[in-house]
Design a protein around this motif. Structure first.
Motif, mmCIF file in Angstrom:
data_model
loop_
_atom_site.group_PDB
_atom_site.id
_atom_site.type_symbol
_atom_site.label_atom_id
_atom_site.label_comp_id
_atom_site.label_asym_id
_atom_site.label_seq_id
_atom_site.Cartn_x
_atom_site.Cartn_y
_atom_site.Cartn_z
ATOM 1 N N ASN A 176 0.810 -1.221 0.000
ATOM 2 C CA ASN A 176 0.000 0.000 0.000
ATOM 3 C C ASN A 176 0.840 1.267 0.000
ATOM 4 N N VAL B 273 3.329 3.868 -2.480
ATOM 5 C CA VAL B 273 3.934 4.274 -3.750
ATOM 6 C C VAL B 273 5.087 5.209 -3.414
ATOM 7 N N LEU C 187 4.908 -1.229 -6.338
ATOM 8 C CA LEU C 187 3.596 -1.477 -5.731
ATOM 9 C C LEU C 187 2.977 -2.750 -6.286
ATOM 10 N N LYS D 175 -0.309 -4.948 -7.322
ATOM 11 C CA LYS D 175 -1.648 -4.652 -7.828
ATOM 12 C C LYS D 175 -2.710 -5.079 -6.825
ATOM 13 N N ASP D 176 -2.485 -6.202 -6.150
ATOM 14 C CA ASP D 176 -3.433 -6.708 -5.155
ATOM 15 C C ASP D 176 -2.693 -6.861 -3.826
ATOM 16 N N TYR E 191 3.152 -3.774 -10.523
ATOM 17 C CA TYR E 191 3.202 -2.737 -11.554
ATOM 18 C C TYR E 191 4.608 -2.697 -12.145
ATOM 19 N N LYS F 62 -5.806 6.970 -2.791
ATOM 20 C CA LYS F 62 -5.554 5.531 -2.848
ATOM 21 C C LYS F 62 -4.188 5.246 -3.486
ATOM 22 N N SER G 147 -3.475 3.076 -5.711
ATOM 23 C CA SER G 147 -3.631 2.906 -7.159
ATOM 24 C C SER G 147 -3.680 4.255 -7.865
ATOM 25 N N GLU G 148 -4.253 5.270 -7.190
ATOM 26 C CA GLU G 148 -4.295 6.612 -7.771
ATOM 27 C C GLU G 148 -2.905 7.248 -7.770
ATOM 28 N N GLN H 176 -0.230 5.537 -8.027
ATOM 29 C CA GLN H 176 0.518 4.825 -9.056
ATOM 30 C C GLN H 176 0.286 5.456 -10.431
ATOM 31 N N THR H 177 -0.928 5.928 -10.689
ATOM 32 C CA THR H 177 -1.189 6.598 -11.972
ATOM 33 C C THR H 177 -0.342 7.867 -12.106
#
Length: 334
Positions: A32, A34, A68, A70-71, A83, A190, A192-193, A195-196
Motif C-alpha cells: 500500500n 507508492v 507497488l 496490484k493486489d 506494476y 488511494k 492505485s491513484e 501509481q497513476t
C-alpha cells in the motif's frame, strides 16, 4: 547512506553474495505504498524475500527498487502481480524493531521500468530501464506548477498539525516534476491513484493529475471544516442555553423564587390524590424521582413530565353508573 560496518539483522544464515548481472535491480514489492523520487520513507519488511533483497542490496552494493503490488492481499507476488514502473531508492538505514519487524528507511531516486524478472533467486530481481524526468521550458508547465503550489498552500492551511516548514519547502521547489512528485506523496488518496501519477512520465500530464486529485481533496477539506463549524456552533448554542438555565435556577433559589420544587410537590400530591392502582402509582413515583434529577432543558424532562401529567389526568377513582336495559339492547340488536 547506510554504514557498511554496521551489522545487519539476519533472516537466515548468510551463504555469501548472489552473482547478479550489473543491469539487474533487486525489487521490494510493497502492498500500500507508492514511492516517489525525492521522498524519504520507512518501509516495513514483513516477508522473507523482501528482507533478503534489501540485505543483499545493502551488503553487496546492488541497486534496489520499490514497486507497488496490484493486489495487496497477495502474500507471495509474482512478476505479473506487480506494476512495471517503480522507484529506485538509496538505503538510509536498515534496522530491526523490538517487535521483530525489519524496517528499511530509504530515499527515492528515480523512476524505472522493469523489463523481465530473473528466476531461481531467493528474492525478486529484474532487468530494468531508468526513466529520466523530462525538463522543458514550457509556459504551460510553469503555469500548472504555480497553480499546484497555490492549491498545496490552500490544503496546508486547511489541515491541522502540519509542520510549519512544509509550505516554504514547497514554494522553494523549482522543478515542476519534483513538485508534482512531492505533493503526490503527501495527498491522501488511494495507492492505485498514486501509481497513476508515478506512471505519468510527461511532466505536464503529471501536474494535471496531481492538481485534479488535490483540488478534490481541498473541496473535501473545506466541506469537512464547514460541517465541523456548524456542528460546533449548535453544540455551543445548546451549552450556552443549558448554562443560562442553570444560572437562572440558581438566581431564583437565592431570591427565594424557585418554583421547581413547588411544582414537583404539587405533582407528587396530584399522584397521591389520583387514587391510581398500586402498580401504576409505583411507576408514577419512580418516574417522578427520575424527573427530579433531570435538567429542565432536556428533551427527556419534557417527555416524563407530559407522561406524569397524563397519568394524573386519567379518572382512576371515577366510574359511571352502569345502566343495563335488556329491552333497549334487544332493539339495537334486532
Amino acid at each position: 547512506m547506510y554504514d557498511e560496518n554496521e551489522q545487519l539483522p539476519q533472516v537466515a544464515p548468510d551463504n555469501g553474495p548472489v552473482s547478479l548481472p550489473a543491469d539487474v535491480l533487486l525489487v521490494v514489492p510493497v502492498r500500500n505504498l507508492v514511492m516517489f523520487p525525492g521522498a524519504v520513507t520507512q518501509v516495513a519488511l514483513t516477508r522473507d524475500f523482501s528482507m533478503r533483497a534489501a540485505q543483499e542490496a545493502v551488503q553487496h552494493g546492488h541497486k534496489l527498487g520499490i514497486v507497488l503490488q496490484k493486489d495487496p492481499s497477495v502474500d507471495t507476488p509474482e512478476p505479473d502481480d506487480l506494476y512495471r514502473i517503480g522507484t529506485t531508492v538509496t538505503v538510509v538505514r536498515y534496522l530491526k524493531a523490538p517487535n521483530g519487524v525489519h524496517h528499511l528507511i530509504c530515499q527515492g531516486e528515480q523512476r524505472f521500468r522493469t523489463l523481465d524478472y530473473l528466476s531461481g533467486l531467493p528474492f525478486l530481481a529484474a532487468r530494468f530501464d531508468l526513466i529520466p524526468d523530462q525538463v522543458t521550458a514550457d509556459p504551460n508547465v510553469e503555469a500548472r506548477a504555480d497553480l499546484l503550489k497555490q492549491k498545496a498552500i490552500e490544503a496546508i492551511e486547511l489541515l491541522p498539525q502540519v509542520p510549519p516548514e512544509l509550505a516554504p519547502a514547497l514554494q522553494n521547489i523549482e522543478s515542476p516534476g519534483a513538485l508534482a512528485d512531492m505533493v503526490a506523496g503527501l495527498i491522501d488518496i488511494k495507492p492505485s491513484e498514486k501509481q497513476t501519477i508515478l506512471e505519468s512520465l510527461k511532466v505536464r500530464d503529471r501536474l494535471d493529475r496531481v492538481i485534479e486529485f488535490l483540488t478534490h481533496r481541498v473541496e473535501v477539506l473545506k466541506l469537512s471544516r464547514e460541517i465541523g463549524e456548524q456542528t460546533q456552533g449548535k453544540l455551543d448554542e445548546r451549552q450556552r442555553e443549558y448554562v443560562l438555565r442553570e444560572q437562572l435556577k440558581t438566581i431564583k433559589k437565592e431570591l427565594g423564587e424557585d418554583d421547581t420544587q413547588s411544582e414537583l410537590e404539587e405533582l407528587r400530591q396530584a399522584i397521591a390524590d389520583a387514587k391510581m392502582p398500586e402498580e401504576v402509582e409505583k411507576q408514577a413515583q419512580k418516574e417522578l424521582r427520575r424527573l427530579e434529577g433531570m435538567p429542565d432543558s432536556s428533551t427527556e424532562h419534557s417527555m416524563v413530565r407530559t407522561y406524569l401529567d397524563w397519568l394524573v389526568a386519567l379518572p382512576w377513582a371515577k366510574s359511571d353508573a352502569e345502566a343495563i336495559d335488556i329491552a333497549k339492547a334487544r332493539e339495537i340488536l334486532d
